[in-house]
Design a protein around this motif. Structure first.
Motif, PDB file in Angstrom:
ATOM      1  N   ASP A 179       0.837  -1.209   0.000  1.00 25.67           N
ATOM      2  CA  ASP A 179       0.000   0.000   0.000  1.00 25.67           C
ATOM      3  C   ASP A 179       0.869   1.255   0.000  1.00 25.67           C
ATOM      4  O   ASP A 179       0.588   2.226  -0.727  1.00 25.67           O
ATOM      5  CB  ASP A 179      -0.918   0.006   1.228  1.00 25.67           C
ATOM      6  CG  ASP A 179      -2.054  -1.006   1.112  1.00 25.67           C
ATOM      7  OD1 ASP A 179      -2.370  -1.396  -0.034  1.00 25.67           O
ATOM      8  OD2 ASP A 179      -2.600  -1.415   2.150  1.00 25.67           O
ATOM      9  N   ILE A 180       1.924   1.235   0.810  1.00 28.39           N
ATOM     10  CA  ILE A 180       2.833   2.383   0.851  1.00 28.39           C
ATOM     11  C   ILE A 180       3.575   2.513  -0.475  1.00 28.39           C
ATOM     12  O   ILE A 180       3.765   3.616  -0.999  1.00 28.39           O
ATOM     13  CB  ILE A 180       3.817   2.236   2.023  1.00 28.39           C
ATOM     14  CG1 ILE A 180       3.060   2.290   3.346  1.00 28.39           C
ATOM     15  CG2 ILE A 180       4.890   3.318   1.971  1.00 28.39           C
ATOM     16  CD1 ILE A 180       3.933   2.060   4.568  1.00 28.39           C
ATOM     17  N   HIS A 183       1.491   4.149  -3.044  1.00 26.18           N
ATOM     18  CA  HIS A 183       1.441   5.599  -2.827  1.00 26.18           C
ATOM     19  C   HIS A 183       2.696   6.283  -3.365  1.00 26.18           C
ATOM     20  O   HIS A 183       2.627   7.350  -3.983  1.00 26.18           O
ATOM     21  CB  HIS A 183       1.284   5.880  -1.330  1.00 26.18           C
ATOM     22  CG  HIS A 183       1.437   7.325  -0.968  1.00 26.18           C
ATOM     23  ND1 HIS A 183       0.489   8.277  -1.263  1.00 26.18           N
ATOM     24  CD2 HIS A 183       2.461   7.985  -0.345  1.00 26.18           C
ATOM     25  CE1 HIS A 183       0.901   9.457  -0.843  1.00 26.18           C
ATOM     26  NE2 HIS A 183       2.090   9.309  -0.284  1.00 26.18           N
ATOM     27  N   ASP A 198      -6.237   0.613 -10.367  1.00 27.64           N
ATOM     28  CA  ASP A 198      -5.634   0.470  -9.038  1.00 27.64           C
ATOM     29  C   ASP A 198      -5.247  -0.985  -8.769  1.00 27.64           C
ATOM     30  O   ASP A 198      -4.209  -1.258  -8.158  1.00 27.64           O
ATOM     31  CB  ASP A 198      -6.614   0.953  -7.962  1.00 27.64           C
ATOM     32  CG  ASP A 198      -6.842   2.451  -8.030  1.00 27.64           C
ATOM     33  OD1 ASP A 198      -6.005   3.155  -8.639  1.00 27.64           O
ATOM     34  OD2 ASP A 198      -7.864   2.921  -7.489  1.00 27.64           O
ATOM     35  N   TYR A 202      -1.423  -2.193  -8.117  1.00 22.02           N
ATOM     36  CA  TYR A 202      -1.046  -2.912  -6.898  1.00 22.02           C
ATOM     37  C   TYR A 202      -0.264  -4.183  -7.245  1.00 22.02           C
ATOM     38  O   TYR A 202       0.741  -4.500  -6.596  1.00 22.02           O
ATOM     39  CB  TYR A 202      -2.300  -3.262  -6.103  1.00 22.02           C
ATOM     40  CG  TYR A 202      -2.032  -3.872  -4.750  1.00 22.02           C
ATOM     41  CD1 TYR A 202      -1.903  -3.077  -3.614  1.00 22.02           C
ATOM     42  CD2 TYR A 202      -1.893  -5.246  -4.604  1.00 22.02           C
ATOM     43  CE1 TYR A 202      -1.655  -3.635  -2.367  1.00 22.02           C
ATOM     44  CE2 TYR A 202      -1.637  -5.818  -3.362  1.00 22.02           C
ATOM     45  CZ  TYR A 202      -1.537  -5.006  -2.250  1.00 22.02           C
ATOM     46  OH  TYR A 202      -1.280  -5.572  -1.027  1.00 22.02           O
TER      47      TYR A 202
END
Length: 339
Positions: A179-180, A183, A198, A202
């Motif tokens: 997740d980081i 970002h 998305d 990922y």
């Protein structure tokens, strides 16, 4: 200037000791007052002293001893409060004592942190001074002196920060780490491979791992790298060795190692990558990148279209030719399969 560590340490120890002494002294004075007010039955009767005949020193020492056992919550039991008011003050002394020792622990932790910071700062300044003395010994020009000192002053702190970031990422659970990474890498990957959902972003990000490289290191070949921080030089080896391009983490084409995409991998087609500064790179094995591009053929097509359009001014000519050649070879190799 920094305060010398030894006098400061003694000052902190003395400060804590005086604070404890004032606290127990104040509570001892209260106990003496209560003993004077209630001479027939008080805590003093357990010491074998009489408030009227005993010396002031003996009474004060006994009161200080009783106050210390309350504040430290030791409670030997040889002296106990006998009246309600004495019990109230004993409870108050225990509460204040517990608060004092909580403050003491916090002060010790803060002191350790402070001295660690002082030591680190002192070592950093000593290194700067040694570099400055070296530059003075060789009578370096002012311009060269500024560049060298600037390099030393920035490299080590930046390396420590990036190393800490890498360690934190590696210590996190996989899902949180990804997740980081999404970002951090989302804008870079959308710019490099084209816009993606998305879910796909990922999946792509989860295939990359972070690595911090010190200045002047040759970066391992056989991987595809996305540069997020720092500067890397790409050069050709051999008799005609020369620098082909300089890739920056701030550029719009901050990737290298595209030749690792080809299968079988041919190291002779790869440029040698050398870190010019402290670099943070995200890498993926060439074989894994090959499989990813086989599943998503629009990735290499987007990259080739972007290079062909020449809209990215960060592409030097030789680097542009190299990337175009590699991508065209890969697209040609999968054309029969996709057809």
């Amino acid at each position: 200037k920094l305060i010398p560590s030894t006098p400061l340490l003694w000052y902190l120890v003395l400060n804590l000791f005086v604070s404890f002494l004032l606290l127990t002294h104040s509570l001892a004075c209260v106990y003496i007052y209560l003993a004077v007010q209630n001479q027939d039955e008080s805590w003093l009767s357990y010491t074998g002293l009489d408030i009227n005949s005993a010396s002031e020193t003996d009474v004060y020492v006994a009161a200080l001893y009783f106050a210390s056992t309350c504040v430290t919550t030791v409670g030997f039991g040889d002296i106990t409060p006998t009246t309600t008011l004495e019990r109230v003050w004993a409870v108050a002394g225990m509460i204040v004592g517990a608060s004092f020792f909580a403050y003491l622990i916090a002060s010790i932790a803060s002191t350790i942190e402070f001295f660690t910071s002082v030591s680190r700062t002192r070592k950093y300044r000593e290194r700067i001074n040694r570099v400055h003395a070296f530059l003075s010994r060789i009578a370096s020009p002012n311009a060269l002196r500024r560049h060298a000192l600037s390099f030393v002053a920035e490299v080590e702190p930046r390396h420590d920060v990036l190393r800490e970031n890498e360690g934190i990422l590696n210590s996190l659970p996989t899902d949180l780490r990804n997740d980081i990474a999404v970002h951090v890498l989302g804008p870079v990957f959308n710019r490099t491979f084209g816009a993606m959902s998305d879910r796909l972003l990922y999946r792509v990000v989860s295939m990359f791992d972070c690595q911090v490289v010190k200045p002047g290191r040759i970066i391992e070949s056989g991987f595809f790298f996305v540069l997020t921080h720092g500067v890397v030089t790409l050069s050709v080896l051999g008799p005609d060795a020369h620098v082909v391009a300089v890739v920056s983490g701030a550029s719009r084409a901050s990737y290298f190692g595209i030749a690792s995409l080809l299968s079988p991998y041919n190291p002779s087609l790869e440029f040698k990558a050398t870190s010019l500064t402290v670099c943070e790179v995200w890498r993926i094995a060439g074989s894994t990148l090959n499989k990813l591009f086989l599943d998503h053929a629009h990735f290499p097509n987007y990259m080739l279209e972007r290079i062909s359009s020449c809209e990215d001014e960060d592409f030097e000519r030789e680097l542009r030719v190299h990337r175009t050649d590699v991508l065209q070879r890969f697209i040609a190799s999968i054309a029969p399969t996709s057809g």
